[in-house]
Design a protein around this motif. Structure first.
Motif, PDB file in Angstrom:
ATOM      1  N   UNK A 157      87.321  61.297  29.785  1.00 37.06           N
ATOM      2  CA  UNK A 157      85.935  61.505  30.179  1.00 37.06           C
ATOM      3  C   UNK A 157      85.104  61.769  28.933  1.00 37.06           C
ATOM      4  N   UNK A 158      83.997  61.034  28.786  1.00 37.90           N
ATOM      5  CA  UNK A 158      83.109  61.190  27.632  1.00 37.90           C
ATOM      6  C   UNK A 158      81.747  61.675  28.116  1.00 37.90           C
ATOM      7  N   UNK A 159      81.224  62.701  27.467  1.00 38.81           N
ATOM      8  CA  UNK A 159      79.914  63.239  27.823  1.00 38.81           C
ATOM      9  C   UNK A 159      79.239  63.779  26.564  1.00 38.81           C
ATOM     10  N   UNK A 168      85.674  56.847  30.932  1.00 37.28           N
ATOM     11  CA  UNK A 168      84.574  56.924  31.881  1.00 37.28           C
ATOM     12  C   UNK A 168      83.504  57.797  31.244  1.00 37.28           C
ATOM     13  N   UNK A 169      82.266  57.338  31.252  1.00 40.50           N
ATOM     14  CA  UNK A 169      81.161  58.064  30.633  1.00 40.50           C
ATOM     15  C   UNK A 169      80.245  58.619  31.715  1.00 40.50           C
ATOM     16  N   UNK A 200      81.442  64.166  37.366  1.00 38.42           N
ATOM     17  CA  UNK A 200      82.570  63.321  37.001  1.00 38.42           C
ATOM     18  C   UNK A 200      83.831  63.721  37.765  1.00 38.42           C
ATOM     19  N   UNK A 201      84.104  65.007  37.797  1.00 34.79           N
ATOM     20  CA  UNK A 201      85.325  65.499  38.431  1.00 34.79           C
ATOM     21  C   UNK A 201      85.275  65.332  39.947  1.00 34.79           C
ATOM     22  N   UNK A 202      84.115  65.589  40.543  1.00 35.50           N
ATOM     23  CA  UNK A 202      84.028  65.636  42.005  1.00 35.50           C
ATOM     24  C   UNK A 202      83.570  64.341  42.669  1.00 35.50           C
ATOM     25  N   UNK A 203      82.858  63.482  41.931  1.00 37.73           N
ATOM     26  CA  UNK A 203      82.270  62.303  42.557  1.00 37.73           C
ATOM     27  C   UNK A 203      82.693  60.974  41.942  1.00 37.73           C
ATOM     28  N   UNK A 236      92.157  63.525  37.921  1.00 36.16           N
ATOM     29  CA  UNK A 236      91.754  64.386  36.807  1.00 36.16           C
ATOM     30  C   UNK A 236      92.014  63.664  35.485  1.00 36.16           C
ATOM     31  N   UNK A 237      91.040  63.632  34.590  1.00 39.36           N
ATOM     32  CA  UNK A 237      91.265  62.949  33.310  1.00 39.36           C
ATOM     33  C   UNK A 237      92.270  63.688  32.431  1.00 39.36           C
TER      34      UNK A 237
END
Length: 260
Positions: free
Chosen positions: A8-10, A34-35, A83-86, A91-92
């Motif tokens: 996950x990238x943020x 996933x961004x 990201x985590x919930x939707x 889990x990344x």
């Protein structure tokens, strides 16, 4: 690793920031990404979440894109929660936040949206790293950071992190060949000496700009500020358990339960 890790990238500078575009490029070399990032700059938002306004999540990647990419109207922490919930089906294996345009060393970690996103991932049980480059310029040169970012990310994927620990990584504004290495550090005891610059609008109404000076009063040679000054990348393990465990014994000597 047999299967590509899910990453996950943020960030907090916004989804169009050059820093996150660099981080995306590096993470694509490592795994499936996933961004989910803010649709506008959210610097210094700390661990804020949106509870009194609507939130919007917009998919901006198309079917031909090599990765999924979403912009979020909320804070960096909102992005991780989304990201985590939707967004993510599982889990990344890693969350990376940044690359921030500017320092998040020492006390800056408290205010940082970049680090708060990483901390939120840590709360979710995801190994997480916040990356920052000591250059506030929107057009900063992130090339020299790539090699080191990849190395640190691979080490975390290989070894994991202690429970409840997130890494705060700061990179000096130097060419790759000038960076002396990577140092594990503690957070320096430093602070901002702040003041408000008072001004007037053309209509005569007072307004203020927050300004100030960063002061490092820590003379230790094991701190992030010292490492960065000497040309090293600083890596500080950060925890989200804010309990001052060393103070519990002292507080238990207080006469809190004695009747007057």
């Amino acid at each position: 690793m047999k299967n590509k890790p899910l990453i996950l990238v943020t960030n907090d500078d916004g989804i169009t920031a050059p820093g996150i575009r660099t981080l995306i490029a590096v993470m694509q070399e490592i795994g499936e990404i996933v961004v989910v990032a803010p649709d506008k700059p959210q610097s210094a938002t700390g661990h804020a979440i949106t509870i009194n306004n609507t939130l919007y999540l917009n998919k901006i990647s198309d079917d031909n894109s090599p990765f999924l990419e979403y912009s979020c109207s909320g804070t960096p922490v909102d992005c991780v929660k989304f990201a985590v919930n939707e967004v993510l089906k599982r889990k990344p294996d890693l969350c990376v936040s940044g690359i921030n345009h500017g320092s998040n060393s020492s006390i800056n970690v408290i205010y940082s949206g970049t680090m708060s996103a990483a901390v939120e991932a840590g709360i979710e049980g995801i190994p997480a790293i916040g990356f920052s480059l000591l250059d506030y310029d929107w057009n900063a040169d992130f090339e020299s950071a790539k090699k080191f970012i990849k190395k640190i990310a691979l080490e975390v994927l290989e070894n994991g992190l202690p429970e409840g620990v997130i890494l705060n990584v700061n990179i000096p504004k130097l060419k790759e060949k000038e960076i002396k290495g990577i140092k594990i550090c503690r957070q320096a005891k430093a602070m901002w000496m702040e003041r408000f610059d008072k001004r007037k609008t053309p209509q005569g109404k007072d307004y203020y700009w927050l300004t100030g000076e960063f002061v490092n009063q820590d003379k230790g040679e094991d701190t992030d500020e010292f490492a960065l000054e000497k040309g090293f990348i600083s890596v500080v393990p950060v925890q989200f358990d804010l309990t001052a465990h060393h103070a519990i014994q002292t507080l238990n000597t207080w006469k809190l339960n004695e009747k007057n």
